[in-house]
Design a protein around this motif. Structure first.
Motif, PDB file in Angstrom:
ATOM      1  N   ARG A  75       0.876  -1.070  -0.116  1.00  0.00           N
ATOM      2  CA  ARG A  75      -0.038  -0.080   0.102  1.00  0.00           C
ATOM      3  C   ARG A  75       0.835   1.407   0.083  1.00  0.00           C
ATOM      4  N   MET A 124      -4.028   1.332  -4.199  1.00  0.00           N
ATOM      5  CA  MET A 124      -4.029   1.654  -3.014  1.00  0.00           C
ATOM      6  C   MET A 124      -5.529   1.397  -2.189  1.00  0.00           C
ATOM      7  N   SER A 128      -6.575  -1.344   0.625  1.00  0.00           N
ATOM      8  CA  SER A 128      -7.208  -0.739   1.834  1.00  0.00           C
ATOM      9  C   SER A 128      -8.412  -1.728   2.130  1.00  0.00           C
ATOM     10  N   GLU A 129      -9.299  -1.932   0.974  1.00  0.00           N
ATOM     11  CA  GLU A 129     -10.562  -2.488   1.207  1.00  0.00           C
ATOM     12  C   GLU A 129     -10.108  -3.986   1.547  1.00  0.00           C
ATOM     13  N   SER A 131      -7.728  -5.296   3.145  1.00  0.00           N
ATOM     14  CA  SER A 131      -7.102  -5.246   4.407  1.00  0.00           C
ATOM     15  C   SER A 131      -8.191  -5.249   5.670  1.00  0.00           C
ATOM     16  N   THR A 132      -9.104  -4.382   5.106  1.00  0.00           N
ATOM     17  CA  THR A 132     -10.395  -4.183   5.950  1.00  0.00           C
ATOM     18  C   THR A 132     -11.106  -5.611   5.937  1.00  0.00           C
TER      19      THR A 132
END
Length: 140
Positions: A75, A124, A128-129, A131-132
């Protein structure tokens, strides 16, 4: 190929581009600029001003390449790629507005910078999505 594989491939491409341009600026700015029909003088001040950002590009590109190879900090590497590539594109856009239209090779570079830069922004967001989701949380 899954999303993470695509992102690592993108980072590999970005890393090669950034490191390659940086290395050319450091090692032979005359040759680098000659590729686009620009002849540089031998003024040490000018060459220092050209080699200095080459060092930043080479280091940034090295980080991006290492991230792609190791699968770590992807990321952050996507962010570094986006900032540098979209920064170049912004500089070219300002130059077009102020200085006029450059040669086709520089317009092609502008297009490549935009594509790779926006692909890095996408990466990015995708990272992020994912990982969430992996953490069991809902994306915002």
């Amino acid at each position: 190929m899954n999303t993470h594989g695509i992102i690592r491939a993108l980072l590999g491409i970005n890393g090669v581009v950034l490191t390659g341009v940086g290395a050319m600026l450091i090692s032979d700015p005359h040759a680098m600029f000659a590729l686009n029909g620009v002849t540089l003088s031998s003024d040490p001040n000018l060459l220092s001003e050209l080699r200095a950002p080459g060092g930043g590009l080479a280091l940034g590109g090295g980080f991006v390449l290492a991230s792609a190879a190791l699968g770590l900090w992807t990321r952050a590497a996507s962010g570094v790629s986006a900032l540098i590539l979209l920064g170049w594109a912004l500089g070219r856009l300002v130059s077009i507005a102020i200085d006029g239209m450059p040669d086709a090779s520089l317009l092609a570079a502008f297009g490549i910078e935009l594509v790779l830069g926006f692909a890095s922004v996408w990466a990015m967001g995708a990272l992020s999505e994912s990982s969430t989701l992996e953490a069991g949380l809902k994306p915002a």
